[in-house]
Scaffold this motif. Structure first.
Motif, PDB file in Angstrom:
ATOM      1  N   ILE A 124       0.788  -1.173  -0.031  1.00  0.00           N
ATOM      2  CA  ILE A 124       0.088  -0.125   0.010  1.00  0.00           C
ATOM      3  C   ILE A 124       0.904   1.166  -0.088  1.00  0.00           C
ATOM      4  CG2 ILE A 124      -0.081   0.161   2.667  1.00  0.00           C
ATOM      5  CD1 ILE A 124      -3.143   1.122   2.142  1.00  0.00           C
ATOM      6  N   ASP A 125       0.630   1.873  -0.881  1.00  0.00           N
ATOM      7  CA  ASP A 125       1.031   3.459  -0.876  1.00  0.00           C
ATOM      8  C   ASP A 125       0.188   4.644  -1.366  1.00  0.00           C
ATOM      9  OD1 ASP A 125       3.266   5.688  -1.893  1.00  0.00           O
ATOM     10  OD2 ASP A 125       4.562   3.922  -1.074  1.00  0.00           O
ATOM     11  N   ILE A 126       0.596   5.717  -0.708  1.00  0.00           N
ATOM     12  CA  ILE A 126      -0.281   6.858  -1.108  1.00  0.00           C
ATOM     13  C   ILE A 126      -0.015   7.340  -2.804  1.00  0.00           C
ATOM     14  CG2 ILE A 126       0.864   8.785  -0.066  1.00  0.00           C
ATOM     15  CD1 ILE A 126      -1.880   9.637   1.145  1.00  0.00           C
ATOM     16  N   ALA A 127       1.030   7.162  -2.963  1.00  0.00           N
ATOM     17  CA  ALA A 127       1.675   7.575  -4.264  1.00  0.00           C
ATOM     18  C   ALA A 127       1.112   6.688  -5.410  1.00  0.00           C
ATOM     19  CB  ALA A 127       3.184   7.641  -4.339  1.00  0.00           C
ATOM     20  N   LYS A 128       0.315   6.920  -6.324  1.00  0.00           N
ATOM     21  CA  LYS A 128      -0.229   6.204  -7.302  1.00  0.00           C
ATOM     22  C   LYS A 128       0.981   5.741  -8.397  1.00  0.00           C
ATOM     23  CE  LYS A 128      -3.619   6.343 -11.074  1.00  0.00           C
ATOM     24  NZ  LYS A 128      -4.742   7.264 -11.808  1.00  0.00           N
ATOM     25  N   GLU A 129       1.699   6.726  -8.622  1.00  0.00           N
ATOM     26  CA  GLU A 129       2.959   6.315  -9.564  1.00  0.00           C
ATOM     27  C   GLU A 129       3.649   5.010  -9.052  1.00  0.00           C
ATOM     28  OE1 GLU A 129       3.517   7.126 -12.501  1.00  0.00           O
ATOM     29  OE2 GLU A 129       2.260   8.977 -12.795  1.00  0.00           O
ATOM     30  N   GLY A 130       3.800   4.937  -7.838  1.00  0.00           N
ATOM     31  CA  GLY A 130       4.450   3.734  -7.331  1.00  0.00           C
ATOM     32  C   GLY A 130       3.861   2.560  -7.410  1.00  0.00           C
ATOM     33  N   ILE A 131       2.372   2.613  -7.068  1.00  0.00           N
ATOM     34  CA  ILE A 131       1.532   1.494  -7.237  1.00  0.00           C
ATOM     35  C   ILE A 131       1.313   0.990  -8.747  1.00  0.00           C
ATOM     36  CG2 ILE A 131      -0.753   0.635  -6.817  1.00  0.00           C
ATOM     37  CD1 ILE A 131       0.887   0.806  -4.412  1.00  0.00           C
ATOM     38  N   LEU A 132       1.335   2.004  -9.631  1.00  0.00           N
ATOM     39  CA  LEU A 132       1.287   1.679 -10.984  1.00  0.00           C
ATOM     40  C   LEU A 132       2.388   0.649 -11.417  1.00  0.00           C
ATOM     41  CD1 LEU A 132       0.007   5.025 -12.749  1.00  0.00           C
ATOM     42  CD2 LEU A 132      -0.967   2.903 -13.372  1.00  0.00           C
ATOM     43  N   ALA A 133       3.679   1.259 -11.020  1.00  0.00           N
ATOM     44  CA  ALA A 133       4.734   0.458 -11.425  1.00  0.00           C
ATOM     45  C   ALA A 133       4.932  -0.697 -10.675  1.00  0.00           C
ATOM     46  CB  ALA A 133       6.087   1.481 -10.858  1.00  0.00           C
ATOM     47  N   ALA A 134       4.444  -1.139  -9.337  1.00  0.00           N
ATOM     48  CA  ALA A 134       4.378  -2.240  -8.794  1.00  0.00           C
ATOM     49  C   ALA A 134       3.532  -3.298  -9.429  1.00  0.00           C
ATOM     50  CB  ALA A 134       3.874  -2.005  -7.415  1.00  0.00           C
ATOM     51  N   ALA A 135       2.271  -2.725  -9.824  1.00  0.00           N
ATOM     52  CA  ALA A 135       1.257  -3.685 -10.623  1.00  0.00           C
ATOM     53  C   ALA A 135       2.047  -4.147 -11.857  1.00  0.00           C
ATOM     54  CB  ALA A 135       0.039  -2.661 -10.790  1.00  0.00           C
ATOM     55  N   HIS A 137       4.987  -4.569 -12.505  1.00  0.00           N
ATOM     56  CA  HIS A 137       6.446  -5.378 -12.378  1.00  0.00           C
ATOM     57  C   HIS A 137       6.097  -6.804 -11.685  1.00  0.00           C
ATOM     58  CE1 HIS A 137       9.153  -2.474 -14.433  1.00  0.00           C
ATOM     59  NE2 HIS A 137       8.857  -1.602 -13.717  1.00  0.00           N
ATOM     60  N   TYR A 138       5.344  -6.671 -10.679  1.00  0.00           N
ATOM     61  CA  TYR A 138       5.142  -7.713  -9.698  1.00  0.00           C
ATOM     62  C   TYR A 138       3.504  -8.207  -9.616  1.00  0.00           C
ATOM     63  CZ  TYR A 138       9.692  -5.504  -8.656  1.00  0.00           C
ATOM     64  OH  TYR A 138      10.837  -5.286  -8.726  1.00  0.00           O
ATOM     65  N   PRO A 139       3.007  -8.730 -10.602  1.00  0.00           N
ATOM     66  CA  PRO A 139       1.499  -9.083 -10.523  1.00  0.00           C
ATOM     67  C   PRO A 139       1.220 -10.292  -9.595  1.00  0.00           C
ATOM     68  CG  PRO A 139       2.601 -10.092 -12.585  1.00  0.00           C
ATOM     69  CD  PRO A 139       3.639  -9.059 -11.926  1.00  0.00           C
ATOM     70  N   LYS A 140       2.360 -10.878  -9.027  1.00  0.00           N
ATOM     71  CA  LYS A 140       1.836 -11.661  -7.994  1.00  0.00           C
ATOM     72  C   LYS A 140       1.423 -11.424  -6.866  1.00  0.00           C
ATOM     73  CE  LYS A 140       5.018 -15.633 -10.138  1.00  0.00           C
ATOM     74  NZ  LYS A 140       6.109 -16.477  -9.803  1.00  0.00           N
ATOM     75  N   GLN A 141       1.788  -9.998  -6.371  1.00  0.00           N
ATOM     76  CA  GLN A 141       1.301  -9.504  -5.299  1.00  0.00           C
ATOM     77  C   GLN A 141      -0.134  -8.518  -5.387  1.00  0.00           C
ATOM     78  OE1 GLN A 141       4.794  -9.714  -5.690  1.00  0.00           O
ATOM     79  NE2 GLN A 141       4.497 -11.253  -4.333  1.00  0.00           N
ATOM     80  N   ILE A 142      -0.599  -8.245  -4.538  1.00  0.00           N
ATOM     81  CA  ILE A 142      -1.775  -7.241  -4.391  1.00  0.00           C
ATOM     82  C   ILE A 142      -1.261  -5.743  -4.157  1.00  0.00           C
ATOM     83  CG2 ILE A 142      -4.142  -6.759  -3.426  1.00  0.00           C
ATOM     84  CD1 ILE A 142      -4.344  -9.462  -2.810  1.00  0.00           C
ATOM     85  N   TRP A 143      -1.803  -4.871  -5.040  1.00  0.00           N
ATOM     86  CA  TRP A 143      -1.165  -3.674  -4.748  1.00  0.00           C
ATOM     87  C   TRP A 143      -2.339  -2.423  -4.898  1.00  0.00           C
ATOM     88  CZ3 TRP A 143       3.720  -4.038  -3.930  1.00  0.00           C
ATOM     89  CH2 TRP A 143       4.237  -4.923  -4.285  1.00  0.00           C
ATOM     90  N   CYS A 144      -2.436  -1.438  -4.077  1.00  0.00           N
ATOM     91  CA  CYS A 144      -3.582  -0.731  -3.351  1.00  0.00           C
ATOM     92  C   CYS A 144      -2.842   0.742  -3.186  1.00  0.00           C
ATOM     93  CB  CYS A 144      -3.637  -1.556  -2.051  1.00  0.00           C
ATOM     94  SG  CYS A 144      -5.324  -0.137  -1.400  1.00  0.00           S
ATOM     95  N   VAL A 145      -3.462   1.553  -3.793  1.00  0.00           N
ATOM     96  CA  VAL A 145      -3.274   2.709  -3.367  1.00  0.00           C
ATOM     97  C   VAL A 145      -4.159   3.237  -2.347  1.00  0.00           C
ATOM     98  CG1 VAL A 145      -3.717   5.221  -4.372  1.00  0.00           C
ATOM     99  CG2 VAL A 145      -3.095   3.451  -5.959  1.00  0.00           C
ATOM    100  N   GLY A 146      -3.692   3.765  -1.263  1.00  0.00           N
ATOM    101  CA  GLY A 146      -4.520   4.116  -0.155  1.00  0.00           C
ATOM    102  C   GLY A 146      -3.792   4.639   0.892  1.00  0.00           C
ATOM    103  N   ASP A 147      -4.432   5.123   2.094  1.00  0.00           N
ATOM    104  CA  ASP A 147      -3.875   5.844   3.394  1.00  0.00           C
ATOM    105  C   ASP A 147      -4.147   5.046   4.559  1.00  0.00           C
ATOM    106  OD1 ASP A 147      -3.132   7.661   5.114  1.00  0.00           O
ATOM    107  OD2 ASP A 147      -4.321   9.404   4.384  1.00  0.00           O
TER     108      ASP A 147
END
Length: 276
Positions: A124-135, A137-147
């Motif tokens: 989880i990260d508040i920064a959408k750009e980070g979560i975009l990159a995570a999704a 590169h790493y589709p085996k984990q769950i990624w969430c924009v959130g606070d």
């Protein structure tokens, strides 16, 4: 039958772990609807993006972290600079079912720590750009924009909460931990990136660093705390220096004309493990 789209694959992974989620508005349980949304019983709804992540922010949030920063961060982490730290964290947490990485950025630390494990990771990260990159590169984990101040997770959901060189929310961490869970927090020690600090902050108070207040706050928040210091110095290829500067706040304040030349870099951190 063709491969699932990233949205459908992300939705399936979320659905398989739906018990970890709770509505960040009303804290009710959630369900995946039509492979495209998370909804709760009160009809609060959050879209699963075409890249496979879910945005669960309940308010607008500006982030100073750019796409370039997260690309640089991935380049540095992929170079192996943090391998000993990641290996130590993987050893400390052992085999666990659920891991939450708070302030995960582009997700490289979480993905690498879990690469040899069976558990599910959520970043989880508040920064959408980070979560975009995570999704991406790493589709085996769950990624969430959130606070975490408006948490999208159910209580007592996570065996491990990672907090690597990132701000903390200890009250929320304790709410989210399972009864035997732990928080693993990484904080800089005095020698962290000292070669950069010596050049960028020469003759100023920032040339030295102390984490005493951060460590004390951690000790106050958890009844059972262990601390292990990890320190090492490794060669740094010149082509990696710009990326290292891009990913650290030290580099943001570098004067345009200032040249930074380092051929080695020191990682010096405390790994704090806290249990309630």
């Amino acid at each position: 039958m063709g491969a699932l789209s990233k949205r459908a694959a992300g939705a399936a992974l979320i659905d398989a772990n739906i018990g970890l989620f709770a509505c960040p508005i009303c804290q009710e349980s959630m369900q995946v609807y039509d492979q495209g949304r998370l909804t709760c019983s009160a009809n609060h709804s959050f879209d699963i993006a075409k890249q496979g992540y879910v945005n669960m922010l309940t308010h607008s949030a500006a982030s100073k972290y750019s796409k370039d920063l997260f690309e640089s961060r991935k380049t540095i982490i992929d170079s192996g600079l943090y391998d000993p730290l990641e290996e130590k964290i993987a050893e400390l947490i052992g085999e666990v079912k659920t891991v939450l990485d708070t302030g995960c950025g582009e997700g490289s630390h979480l993905a690498r720590i879990l690469s040899q494990k069976q558990g599910i990771g959520i970043g989880i990260d508040i920064a959408k750009e980070g979560i975009l990159a995570a999704a991406r590169h790493y589709p085996k984990q769950i990624w969430c924009v959130g606070d975490l101040a408006k948490s999208p997770f159910a209580m007592t959901s996570f065996d491990v909460i990672l907090n690597i060189l990132s701000p903390a929310n200890y009250e929320e961490f304790k709410r989210l931990l399972t009864s035997n869970g732990c928080v693993v927090k990484v904080v800089p020690q005095s020698g962290y990136l000292q070669q950069l600090r010596a050049q960028l902050y020469a003759d100023s108070s920032k040339e030295t660093y102390s984490n005493e207040q951060t460590v004390e706050r951690f000790r106050e928040s958890f009844s059972n705390v262990t601390i292990e210091r990890i320190t090492y110095t490794v060669p740094l290829a010149s082509v990696l220096v710009p990326a290292l500067l891009e990913m650290t706040p030290m580099g943001w304040h570098k004067a345009q004309h200032a040249e930074v030349t380092v051929n080695e870099i020191t990682i010096d951190v405390d790994v704090l493990v806290g249990r309630v």
